[in-house]
Design an enzyme around this catalytic site. Structure first.
Site, mmCIF file in Angstrom:
data_model
loop_
_atom_site.group_PDB
_atom_site.id
_atom_site.type_symbol
_atom_site.label_atom_id
_atom_site.label_comp_id
_atom_site.label_asym_id
_atom_site.label_seq_id
_atom_site.Cartn_x
_atom_site.Cartn_y
_atom_site.Cartn_z
ATOM 1 N N THR A 386 -40.344 -23.588 -1.983
ATOM 2 C CA THR A 386 -39.884 -24.227 -0.908
ATOM 3 C C THR A 386 -40.999 -24.179 0.371
ATOM 4 O O THR A 386 -42.075 -23.371 0.145
ATOM 5 C CB THR A 386 -38.608 -23.481 -0.248
ATOM 6 O OG1 THR A 386 -37.876 -23.465 -1.295
ATOM 7 C CG2 THR A 386 -38.274 -23.965 1.126
ATOM 8 N N GLY A 469 -36.880 -18.713 -2.402
ATOM 9 C CA GLY A 469 -35.382 -18.370 -3.041
ATOM 10 C C GLY A 469 -34.823 -17.320 -2.380
ATOM 11 O O GLY A 469 -34.445 -17.264 -1.228
#
EC number: 2.3.2.2
Length: 579
Positions: A386, A469
């Site tokens: 991310t 995560g």
């Protein structure tokens, strides 16, 4: 004589160090003591941008200098990040943002996550999985692809708060896509690991993301003209180019030809949602997070539990403090596994989960040793890549934004001519029909990505976030407590020793599953080994390193002067910059 000259040249420095009190040594040697920091904060008055790629930071900063606001800068920086760090994000993924709008003096939260295919029922999904011999939704399969929500997120933010033209916001990302940019070190390493794994996926992955069949090396110039063309369409035609125009039509055709499940109608009916952010007060600071199908509520639950302990007394990086962190995480994550889901399909019991009374009851479950048998306290009717970025402008607007493909470069499915890979966020649905997060058509799956925001006395105090995560709630709690409880500045808070706990029940598990062992604690290698021994004596299973501890960015605002303090991830390619 040459060596003698060198010695005498450094002698004044040595003498000055010897004369400085021990308590001040951390001011000189940032590796000394608990307040480890590799560099100073970036301090600026008119604007600040922090991302995990320096060129993307400069894209956002230039937008601010050209008169754009923090929302414009966040969009431009995110577009650049999708090009420059496709190993973590891109317009094939989803987006969440928390925005402080200075003029209205309000905090706003945007859920720009996409939904599952409306034409694929639960029973059809289960039949397909049975035919494939799969027990879960596979991550690199077209079943895991949900509608990408990032682009709609950009335009939804821009329509409400933007000030610059979208053509100007996307100008630099378009230039870099068409003319190329040198790939930075950490991103290159991830990219080169991903290409061999994904290059045989149906579609145009290899021709889009590889150079001579491999990922680009550090410093190698990379171009993505197809993504540049997609950006040009967005700049000229707006969000409908993606959801109702040429791009949606290309995706619909490709999905039908390749056995995919998304259709034009899924894009046509997609929209982002302004939602009420969830918040609790932690030691006088109002902490804001995203709720619903996002794990931000876990941050608030952990802080509520930890508020009952004096962390400044137990101390930073001690076995006692880590034990409290780990046990609070276990408690919050059992609720996370059972209750966090798309609020359109499930009413999340925030009134209980975020109450101080519930935190008091859960806190009683923390003893002197590691718990190994836990479940949620409310009746019920992990690795991802991310990017997190944050911006602030001269008018006081601040943006906390996180965006992701989920697993690195996503599924690896690239529709020819579009320049981006689809996310595999649909993997995070549960298949238990009694679970709140169970798959359903047109439903948003559970998400791990969370932007963070902190207020103090009604004023914006800090944006923060870290990718990684299931690590993200732990990272948020660490950053917040490092600042509030341990008195660190923003860069110190991010550079400080990190910990992580794995093994909790997941939102993809069955509704009756619960924690049945102590799990695994991972701590970065600079930990004092006596702390490890003390944790093991409490019953924790501890390993040194061998885990992923995320990457962070943050901006703090001085409540008196309005000056911004920026910080970014020193472990990799991050940069904060202001003017």
């Amino acid at each position: 004589m040459k060596h003698c000259a060198s010695f005498f040249s450094v002698l004044p420095v040595l003498l000055s160090v010897l004369l400085i009190p021990e308590a001040s040594l951390a001011q000189i040697d940032r590796e000394a003591g608990n307040m480890i920091s590799t560099r100073s904060e970036v301090i600026a008055q008119r604007g600040m941008v922090a991302t995990s790629q320096p060129l993307a930071t400069q894209v956002g900063l230039q937008i601010l200098k050209n008169g754009g606001n923090a929302i414009d800068a966040a969009i431009g920086a995110n577009a650049a990040m999708g090009l420059m760090e496709p190993t973590g994000n891109g317009i094939g993924g989803d987006l969440f943002a928390i925005i402080w709008h200075e003029e209205s003096e309000q905090v706003y939260a945007l859920n720009a996550s996409g939904r599952s295919p409306r034409g694929l029922s639960y029973d059809e999904l289960m039949d397909i999985l049975e035919e494939k011999g799969e027990d879960d939704i596979p991550p690199y399969d077209l079943l895991s692809v949900s509608v990408p929500g990032a682009v709609d997120g950009w335009f939804t933010m821009h329509e409400r708060f933007g000030s610059a033209d979208m053509e100007d916001i996307l100008a630099e990302p378009i230039w870099y896509a068409e003319n190329g940019f040198p790939v930075s070190e950490a991103i290159s390493a991830s990219w080169r690991r991903s290409v061999p794994f994904l290059k045989d996926q149906p579609g145009a992955f290899e021709e889009t993301f590889a150079i001579d069949g491999e990922g680009p090396e550090k410093g190698e110039i990379f171009k993505n003209p197809d993504l540049g063309n997609t950006f040009r369409l967005l700049a000229s035609e707006g969000r409908d180019a993606f959801y109702r125009g040429e791009i949606a039509e290309k995706i619909d055709t490709w999905m039908k030809e390749n056995g995919g499940y998304l259709r034009y109608e899924d894009f046509d009916q997609h929209e982002s949602e302004w939602v009420e952010p969830q918040t609790i007060n932690y030691r006088g600071y109002d902490v804001y997070q995203m709720g619903g199908n996002v794990q931000g509520t876990a941050v608030l639950q952990m802080l509520n539990i930890l508020e009952g302990f004096d962390l400044s007394e137990t101390g930073f990086a001690t076995a006692e403090t880590y034990h409290l962190f780990i046990e609070a995480k276990k408690l919050a994550f059992e609720d996370r596994a059972k209750h966090y889901a798309d609020p359109t399909f499930h009413e999340v019991p925030y009134d209980v989960l975020l109450s101080k009374e519930y935190a008091t009851e859960r806190r009683k479950l923390i003893g002197d040793t590691a718990r190994e048998d836990l479940t949620t306290g409310v009746d019920v009717l992990e690795d991802g890549d991310t990017i997190y970025l944050t911006t602030a402008d001269k008018n006081g607007n601040m943006v906390s934004l996180i965006q992701s493909n989920f697993r690195g470069m996503g599924t690896g499915f690239v529709v020819p001519g579009t320049g981006f890979s689809f996310q595999n966020r649909g993997e995070l649905f549960s298949l238990d029909p009694n679970h709140p997060n169970v798959y359903a058509p047109g439903k948003r799956p559970f998400h791990t990505i969370i932007p963070g925001f902190v207020m103090k006395d009604g004023e914006p105090f800090m944006t923060l976030g870290n990718m990684g995560g299931a690590y993200q709630p732990m990272g948020h709690v660490s950053l917040i407590t490092n600042v509030i409880d341990f008195g660190m500045n923003m860069q110190q808070a991010g550079d400080a020793l990190r910990w992580e706990h794995s093994g909790s029940t997941q939102p993809t598990d069955d509704v009756d599953d619960h924690l049945t062992d102590v799990g695994l604690v991972s701590i970065e290698s600079s930990i004092d080994y006596q702390v490890v021994r003390d944790l093991e004596a409490m019953g924790h299973d501890v390993q040194i390193g061998h885990s992923f501890f995320g990457r962070f960015q943050a901006i703090m605002r001085d409540l008196e002067t309005g000056v911004y303090y920026g910080a970014s991830e020193s472990r990799v390619d991050g940069q904060a910059a202001g003017y």
